[in-house]
Design an enzyme around this catalytic site. Sequence first.
Site, PDB file in Angstrom:
ATOM      1  N   SER A  68      59.737  10.827  39.302  1.00 61.27           N
ATOM      2  CA  SER A  68      59.127  10.519  38.009  1.00 61.27           C
ATOM      3  C   SER A  68      58.025   9.484  38.174  1.00 61.27           C
ATOM      4  O   SER A  68      58.106   8.602  39.037  1.00 61.27           O
ATOM      5  CB  SER A  68      60.222   9.965  37.101  1.00 61.27           C
ATOM      6  OG  SER A  68      59.660   9.363  35.967  1.00 61.27           O
ATOM      7  N   TYR A 111      67.680   4.158  35.084  1.00 59.46           N
ATOM      8  CA  TYR A 111      67.230   5.533  35.351  1.00 59.46           C
ATOM      9  C   TYR A 111      66.102   5.516  36.391  1.00 59.46           C
ATOM     10  O   TYR A 111      66.145   6.238  37.393  1.00 59.46           O
ATOM     11  CB  TYR A 111      66.737   6.196  34.055  1.00 59.46           C
ATOM     12  CG  TYR A 111      65.963   7.459  34.306  1.00 59.46           C
ATOM     13  CD1 TYR A 111      66.602   8.619  34.697  1.00 59.46           C
ATOM     14  CD2 TYR A 111      64.566   7.480  34.203  1.00 59.46           C
ATOM     15  CE1 TYR A 111      65.879   9.775  34.968  1.00 59.46           C
ATOM     16  CE2 TYR A 111      63.841   8.626  34.466  1.00 59.46           C
ATOM     17  CZ  TYR A 111      64.495   9.773  34.852  1.00 59.46           C
ATOM     18  OH  TYR A 111      63.774  10.912  35.131  1.00 59.46           O
ATOM     19  N   LYS A 119      65.843   6.905  40.458  1.00 59.05           N
ATOM     20  CA  LYS A 119      64.801   7.767  41.051  1.00 59.05           C
ATOM     21  C   LYS A 119      64.221   7.103  42.310  1.00 59.05           C
ATOM     22  O   LYS A 119      63.987   7.767  43.324  1.00 59.05           O
ATOM     23  CB  LYS A 119      63.675   8.033  40.045  1.00 59.05           C
ATOM     24  CG  LYS A 119      64.074   8.901  38.879  1.00 59.05           C
ATOM     25  CD  LYS A 119      64.365  10.323  39.316  1.00 59.05           C
ATOM     26  CE  LYS A 119      64.887  11.184  38.198  1.00 59.05           C
ATOM     27  NZ  LYS A 119      65.512  12.424  38.654  1.00 59.05           N
TER      28      LYS A 119
HETATM   29  P1  NAD Z   1      67.725  18.257  31.717  1.00 58.29           P
HETATM   30  O1  NAD Z   1      68.761  17.291  31.267  1.00 58.29           O
HETATM   31  O2  NAD Z   1      67.311  19.336  30.777  1.00 58.29           O
HETATM   32  O3  NAD Z   1      68.191  18.949  33.083  1.00 58.29           O
HETATM   33  C1  NAD Z   1      69.027  18.300  34.018  1.00 58.29           C
HETATM   34  C2  NAD Z   1      70.207  19.234  34.286  1.00 58.29           C
HETATM   35  O4  NAD Z   1      71.087  18.626  35.227  1.00 58.29           O
HETATM   36  C3  NAD Z   1      71.028  19.521  33.016  1.00 58.29           C
HETATM   37  O5  NAD Z   1      71.115  20.922  32.834  1.00 58.29           O
HETATM   38  C4  NAD Z   1      72.387  18.900  33.315  1.00 58.29           C
HETATM   39  O6  NAD Z   1      73.438  19.634  32.723  1.00 58.29           O
HETATM   40  C5  NAD Z   1      72.427  18.920  34.844  1.00 58.29           C
HETATM   41  N1  NAD Z   1      73.282  17.900  35.464  1.00 58.29           N
HETATM   42  C6  NAD Z   1      73.283  16.557  35.240  1.00 58.29           C
HETATM   43  N2  NAD Z   1      74.209  15.963  36.012  1.00 58.29           N
HETATM   44  C7  NAD Z   1      74.795  16.955  36.746  1.00 58.29           C
HETATM   45  C8  NAD Z   1      75.838  16.967  37.721  1.00 58.29           C
HETATM   46  N3  NAD Z   1      76.490  15.855  38.084  1.00 58.29           N
HETATM   47  N4  NAD Z   1      76.196  18.158  38.278  1.00 58.29           N
HETATM   48  C9  NAD Z   1      75.568  19.307  37.905  1.00 58.29           C
HETATM   49  N5  NAD Z   1      74.586  19.349  36.978  1.00 58.29           N
HETATM   50  C10 NAD Z   1      74.206  18.177  36.415  1.00 58.29           C
HETATM   51  O7  NAD Z   1      66.451  17.426  32.187  1.00 58.29           O
HETATM   52  P2  NAD Z   1      64.996  17.919  32.608  1.00 58.29           P
HETATM   53  O8  NAD Z   1      64.046  17.356  31.635  1.00 58.29           O
HETATM   54  O9  NAD Z   1      64.993  19.361  32.910  1.00 58.29           O
HETATM   55  O10 NAD Z   1      64.827  17.079  33.947  1.00 58.29           O
HETATM   56  C11 NAD Z   1      65.118  17.624  35.214  1.00 58.29           C
HETATM   57  C12 NAD Z   1      64.926  16.549  36.261  1.00 58.29           C
HETATM   58  O11 NAD Z   1      63.585  16.064  36.191  1.00 58.29           O
HETATM   59  C13 NAD Z   1      65.827  15.321  36.078  1.00 58.29           C
HETATM   60  O12 NAD Z   1      66.235  14.868  37.352  1.00 58.29           O
HETATM   61  C14 NAD Z   1      64.918  14.318  35.419  1.00 58.29           C
HETATM   62  O13 NAD Z   1      65.288  12.985  35.694  1.00 58.29           O
HETATM   63  C15 NAD Z   1      63.581  14.646  36.063  1.00 58.29           C
HETATM   64  N6  NAD Z   1      62.441  14.232  35.247  1.00 58.29           N
HETATM   65  C16 NAD Z   1      62.349  14.651  33.958  1.00 58.29           C
HETATM   66  C17 NAD Z   1      61.274  14.228  33.176  1.00 58.29           C
HETATM   67  C18 NAD Z   1      61.179  14.631  31.732  1.00 58.29           C
HETATM   68  O14 NAD Z   1      60.434  13.977  30.989  1.00 58.29           O
HETATM   69  N7  NAD Z   1      61.864  15.672  31.279  1.00 58.29           N
HETATM   70  C19 NAD Z   1      60.293  13.422  33.734  1.00 58.29           C
HETATM   71  C20 NAD Z   1      60.408  13.029  35.068  1.00 58.29           C
HETATM   72  C21 NAD Z   1      61.492  13.451  35.819  1.00 58.29           C
HETATM   73  C1  WQD Z   2      55.661   9.274  24.628  1.00 54.15           C
HETATM   74  C2  WQD Z   2      54.811   8.389  23.720  1.00 54.15           C
HETATM   75  C3  WQD Z   2      56.038   6.555  22.753  1.00 54.15           C
HETATM   76  C4  WQD Z   2      58.741   9.089  20.365  1.00 54.15           C
HETATM   77  C5  WQD Z   2      59.857   9.270  29.025  1.00 54.15           C
HETATM   78  C6  WQD Z   2      60.504   8.455  30.114  1.00 54.15           C
HETATM   79  C7  WQD Z   2      59.800   8.709  31.425  1.00 54.15           C
HETATM   80  C8  WQD Z   2      59.754  10.212  31.732  1.00 54.15           C
HETATM   81  C9  WQD Z   2      59.230  11.010  30.583  1.00 54.15           C
HETATM   82  C10 WQD Z   2      61.640  10.832  33.084  1.00 54.15           C
HETATM   83  C11 WQD Z   2      55.079   6.893  23.896  1.00 54.15           C
HETATM   84  C12 WQD Z   2      55.591   7.522  21.683  1.00 54.15           C
HETATM   85  C13 WQD Z   2      57.761   8.607  21.223  1.00 54.15           C
HETATM   86  C14 WQD Z   2      58.575   8.906  18.964  1.00 54.15           C
HETATM   87  C15 WQD Z   2      56.478   7.802  19.399  1.00 54.15           C
HETATM   88  N1  WQD Z   2      61.055  10.751  31.982  1.00 54.15           N
HETATM   89  N2  WQD Z   2      56.662   7.981  20.749  1.00 54.15           N
HETATM   90  N3  WQD Z   2      57.446   8.269  18.544  1.00 54.15           N
HETATM   91  O1  WQD Z   2      58.531   7.221  27.048  1.00 54.15           O
HETATM   92  O2  WQD Z   2      56.362   8.244  27.917  1.00 54.15           O
HETATM   93  O3  WQD Z   2      58.487   8.894  28.945  1.00 54.15           O
HETATM   94  O4  WQD Z   2      59.917  10.660  29.364  1.00 54.15           O
HETATM   95  O5  WQD Z   2      61.342  10.405  34.154  1.00 54.15           O
HETATM   96  O6  WQD Z   2      60.476   7.997  32.421  1.00 54.15           O
HETATM   97  O7  WQD Z   2      60.407   7.077  29.758  1.00 54.15           O
HETATM   98  O8  WQD Z   2      58.008   9.680  26.675  1.00 54.15           O
HETATM   99  O9  WQD Z   2      58.025  11.218  24.765  1.00 54.15           O
HETATM  100  O10 WQD Z   2      59.502   9.180  24.700  1.00 54.15           O
HETATM  101  O11 WQD Z   2      57.036   8.907  24.503  1.00 54.15           O
HETATM  102  O12 WQD Z   2      55.486   7.227  18.945  1.00 54.15           O
HETATM  103  O13 WQD Z   2      59.427   9.295  18.139  1.00 54.15           O
HETATM  104  O14 WQD Z   2      55.165   8.688  22.353  1.00 54.15           O
HETATM  105  O15 WQD Z   2      55.947   5.235  22.304  1.00 54.15           O
HETATM  106  O16 WQD Z   2      53.854   6.250  23.710  1.00 54.15           O
HETATM  107  P1  WQD Z   2      57.802   8.370  27.612  1.00 54.15           P
HETATM  108  P2  WQD Z   2      58.224   9.799  25.118  1.00 54.15           P
END
Ligand code: NAD
Ligand code: WQD
Length: 339
Positions: A124, A149, A153
């Site tokens: 991330s 979190y 990572k």
């Molecule tokens: P998500 O929660 O939709 O998907 C994660 C999946 O992992 C889920 O289906 C959950 O059931 C499964 N899971 C969690 N713990 C588990 C375990 N112990 N055993 C088996 N399955 C397990 O999230 P996502 O948005 O698809 O994110 C996927 C990956 O990408 C995550 O590692 C997340 O941290 C990373 N990521 C997401 C974002 C984002 O904004 N969505 C941003 C950066 C990184």
């Molecule tokens: C986006 C923008 C808020 C909700 C998160 C995690 C990051 C990554 C992606 C995993 C910001 C604003 C939000 C609302 C708002 N995940 N906002 N009203 O915080 O950039 O990132 O998800 O790795 O680690 O922190 O995403 O969608 O929550 O916010 O104004 O109801 O929208 O302040 O500027 P963020 P977000």
Amino acid sequence: MKILVTGGAGFIGSHTCVELLEAGHDIVVVDNLVNSSRKAIEAVQGITGRKFPFYEYDLLDKAACKEIFEQNTIDAVIHFAGLKAVGESVEKPLLYYRNNLGSTLNLLELMRDYSVNSIVFSSSATVYGAEASIPYVESMPRGKATSPYGASKQMIEQMLEDQVVAEAGFSAVLLRYFNPIGAHESGEIGEDPNGIPNNLLPYVAQVASGKLEQIGVFGNDYPTRDGTGVRDYIHVTDLARGHVVALEKKAAQPGVHLYNLGAGRGYSVLEVVDAFSTAVGRKLPYKIMPRRAGDLPEYYADPVKAKNELGWQSEYDIGRMCADTWRWQQKHPNGFEEE
Ligand code: NAD
Ligand code: WQD
């Protein structure tokens, strides 16, 4: 290649399963469904017309997961499984460390025992920390984590780097995602948060559908072009395709391969609300609220390394991201729950 996709029922995992299958790969999925639904697996099979093995196992249960490696000859792993709610991780750090680190340790031990030498990991942009200058470039060091979190990572990135040193032939691709949004163009898979969404796009989508009353904009006094937070939003299908090319180009190359997956440009909260309003065809109501604790004013990716080395760049603009999110929201107003 036969790819084990952990967390393949989740938001990014399910979209990546579609792109892997459409690129001709075979997949095996493991997910304990803690934050997802079996219906996502069925939807992936529906979109692609292909069946694949699905194991509803917890990666913390190593004995169960051993079966997956016994029953399938895996060439590489894409590791999405993990808990991802930043705020919850501050309240329950041990849960996040146990789940995210414990799962990864079990997975890496099984990979070692079954001679699987390639992993692509969901990292991330948060690993750059709060002090990094923008745009974020891969050559920057990891910063101080802003949440458990984010720390999980960073620790997993470190584990994978150490494993590359220890195991000859091991390849670790660390993909640092920015803000993934959007949904598959079919509208059959998408982001399905539990309860009231924490993230901007699912919140906006639920205001558009009438489930929530108005968007709360968290702060309009940031040093950005309109005072609201700026993020690098990337369509989940673009992101999914980034995994396919990263795997195809780097899985067989031992070493650590680090890439930002972002669009390389930022949109403010108000610009996102505008784009979503355009997709819906009417102005969505919003209200300016106080800043949310822990939010950064602005960040976005330098996407050049992925473009030069993988030949990958994002294709879909914010309009398309909003239109696809809206299609998914309309087709599945309650996500994967019974409608
Ligand atoms: P998500 O929660 O939709 O998907 C994660 C999946 O992992 C889920 O289906 C959950 O059931 C499964 N899971 C969690 N713990 C588990 C375990 N112990 N055993 C088996 N399955 C397990 O999230 P996502 O948005 O698809 O994110 C996927 C990956 O990408 C995550 O590692 C997340 O941290 C990373 N990521 C997401 C974002 C984002 O904004 N969505 C941003 C950066 C990184
Ligand atoms: C986006 C923008 C808020 C909700 C998160 C995690 C990051 C990554 C992606 C995993 C910001 C604003 C939000 C609302 C708002 N995940 N906002 N009203 O915080 O950039 O990132 O998800 O790795 O680690 O922190 O995403 O969608 O929550 O916010 O104004 O109801 O929208 O302040 O500027 P963020 P977000």
